[in-house]
Design a protein around this motif. Structure first.
Motif, mmCIF file in Angstrom:
data_model
loop_
_atom_site.group_PDB
_atom_site.id
_atom_site.type_symbol
_atom_site.label_atom_id
_atom_site.label_comp_id
_atom_site.label_asym_id
_atom_site.label_seq_id
_atom_site.Cartn_x
_atom_site.Cartn_y
_atom_site.Cartn_z
ATOM 1 N N ARG A 69 -18.077 3.792 -2.164
ATOM 2 C CA ARG A 69 -16.773 3.140 -2.068
ATOM 3 C C ARG A 69 -15.770 4.163 -1.057
ATOM 4 N N THR A 70 -15.051 3.697 -0.422
ATOM 5 C CA THR A 70 -13.897 4.357 0.498
ATOM 6 C C THR A 70 -12.755 3.428 0.611
ATOM 7 N N ALA A 71 -12.030 3.296 -0.397
ATOM 8 C CA ALA A 71 -10.932 2.439 -0.221
ATOM 9 C C ALA A 71 -9.773 3.060 0.081
ATOM 10 N N VAL A 72 -8.845 2.417 0.839
ATOM 11 C CA VAL A 72 -7.868 3.247 1.435
ATOM 12 C C VAL A 72 -6.489 2.235 1.360
ATOM 13 N N ASP A 73 -5.500 2.702 0.621
ATOM 14 C CA ASP A 73 -4.012 1.801 0.404
ATOM 15 C C ASP A 73 -3.247 1.792 1.567
ATOM 16 N N ASP A 74 -3.282 0.832 2.616
ATOM 17 C CA ASP A 74 -2.947 0.997 3.857
ATOM 18 C C ASP A 74 -1.751 -0.052 4.318
ATOM 19 N N THR A 75 -0.608 0.121 4.621
ATOM 20 C CA THR A 75 0.428 -0.825 4.720
ATOM 21 C C THR A 75 1.080 -0.225 6.021
ATOM 22 N N SER A 76 0.191 0.212 6.986
ATOM 23 C CA SER A 76 0.537 0.749 8.417
ATOM 24 C C SER A 76 0.991 -0.438 9.390
ATOM 25 N N GLY A 77 0.605 -1.613 9.096
ATOM 26 C CA GLY A 77 1.164 -2.568 10.135
ATOM 27 C C GLY A 77 -0.132 -2.937 10.743
ATOM 28 N N ARG A 78 -1.558 -2.266 10.563
ATOM 29 C CA ARG A 78 -2.614 -2.495 10.995
ATOM 30 C C ARG A 78 -3.198 -3.966 10.510
ATOM 31 N N VAL A 79 -2.705 -4.060 9.137
ATOM 32 C CA VAL A 79 -3.063 -4.927 8.303
ATOM 33 C C VAL A 79 -2.469 -6.318 8.645
ATOM 34 N N PRO A 80 -3.198 -7.629 8.698
ATOM 35 C CA PRO A 80 -2.733 -8.757 8.941
ATOM 36 C C PRO A 80 -1.367 -9.225 7.862
ATOM 37 N N ALA A 81 -0.253 -9.921 8.797
ATOM 38 C CA ALA A 81 0.785 -10.143 7.883
ATOM 39 C C ALA A 81 0.382 -11.281 6.841
ATOM 40 N N VAL A 82 1.172 -11.384 5.768
ATOM 41 C CA VAL A 82 0.844 -12.340 4.719
ATOM 42 C C VAL A 82 2.020 -13.113 4.614
ATOM 43 N N ALA A 83 2.006 -14.399 4.710
ATOM 44 C CA ALA A 83 3.329 -15.408 4.411
ATOM 45 C C ALA A 83 3.212 -15.640 2.999
ATOM 46 N N GLY A 84 4.304 -15.691 2.274
ATOM 47 C CA GLY A 84 4.405 -16.045 0.948
ATOM 48 C C GLY A 84 3.579 -14.935 0.049
ATOM 49 N N ALA A 85 3.903 -13.716 0.602
ATOM 50 C CA ALA A 85 2.935 -12.703 -0.062
ATOM 51 C C ALA A 85 3.425 -12.294 -1.526
ATOM 52 N N THR A 86 4.558 -12.629 -2.026
ATOM 53 C CA THR A 86 5.170 -12.131 -3.247
ATOM 54 C C THR A 86 5.320 -13.296 -4.133
#
Length: 234
Positions: A69-86
């Motif tokens: 396992r090599t999990a990364v917590d990433d909020t850098s903007g590379r990740v796809p946007a999510v509509a209705g995320a919260t």
């Protein structure tokens, strides 16, 4: 329903775990989830292995290896946007990825739960939606049936269980699974999931091993919006 699966088998049938080597045994045709007769959704089933020192798959395919396992917590903007995320009462909508997909597992907590803690081998009840990184096309969603799904994580593709590891009930997490933790060169279900496709899931954790107690166990109650969760909301 279509769960991240170990390739070559369509639910409700389970498959051999990728870590089992040298057995030479063909997997049981009908392993069902032990809770309330639930069965593992097909797209989440862990791939079967073939060839030297591995279990035989019915269709002769070869599964991806299962790295550590090599999990990364990433909020850098590379990740796809999510509509209705919260908004845990709504199905989240993931956009396509941009640029080169991550080579490692990437997790982003859109909503932080405060309930029971999940491990990579827990039996969980979840709502989830899965799309392809390359074009944002949805290939599976538990929302379509109107009910969450319950299954053991140790029967799923490696990246799905590893991505939920450490998540708490009441949370929503985006999980980006690289090919070597998904279906690798085999692909999942052509022509939808192709060889070396990167998968993007948004998962709501409803219960762990039957436990829903604790703050955040009820969607929207006691849950904390995560950093970057608002990206792409309407």
């Amino acid at each position: 329903m279509f769960v991240p699966r170990r390739a070559g088998v369509v639910l409700p049938f389970a498959s051999a775990r990728p870590g089992s080597r040298g057995s030479g045994r063909r997997p049981s045709a009908t392993r069902r989830h032990p809770l309330a007769g639930a069965v593992l959704p097909a797209v989440l089933l862990a791939p079967l292995l073939v060839g030297c020192g591995a279990s035989d798959a019915p269709d002769g395919t070869r599964a991806a290896p299962v790295p550590s396992r090599t999990a990364v917590d990433d909020t850098s903007g590379r990740v796809p946007a999510v509509a209705g995320a919260t908004d845990l009462s709504r199905k989240p909508i993931s956009a396509a990825g941009r640029g080169t997909a991550p080579a490692t597992l990437v997790t982003t907590d859109l909503v932080t739960g405060h309930g029971a803690l999940a491990s990579a081998t827990s039996t969980v009840t979840v709502r989830y939606v899965g799309v392809l990184w390359r074009d944002g096309k949805e290939f599976d969603s538990s929302w379509a049936g109107g009910q969450p799904a319950t299954f053991p994580l140790d029967g799923t593709i490696a990246g799905f269980g590893q991505g939920i590891d450490g998540m708490r009930v009441g949370g929503r997490r985006q999980i980006i699974i690289p090919p070597d933790l998904g279906y690798g060169p085999v692909g999942g279900r052509p022509p939808t999931i192709l060889a070396d496709d990167t998968l993007v899931f948004v998962v709501d954790l409803i219960a762990v091993d039957g436990a829903t107690s604790g703050v955040g166990a009820t969607p929207g109650v006691g849950a904390t919006p995560g950093v970057g969760a608002g990206a792409g909301q309407p």
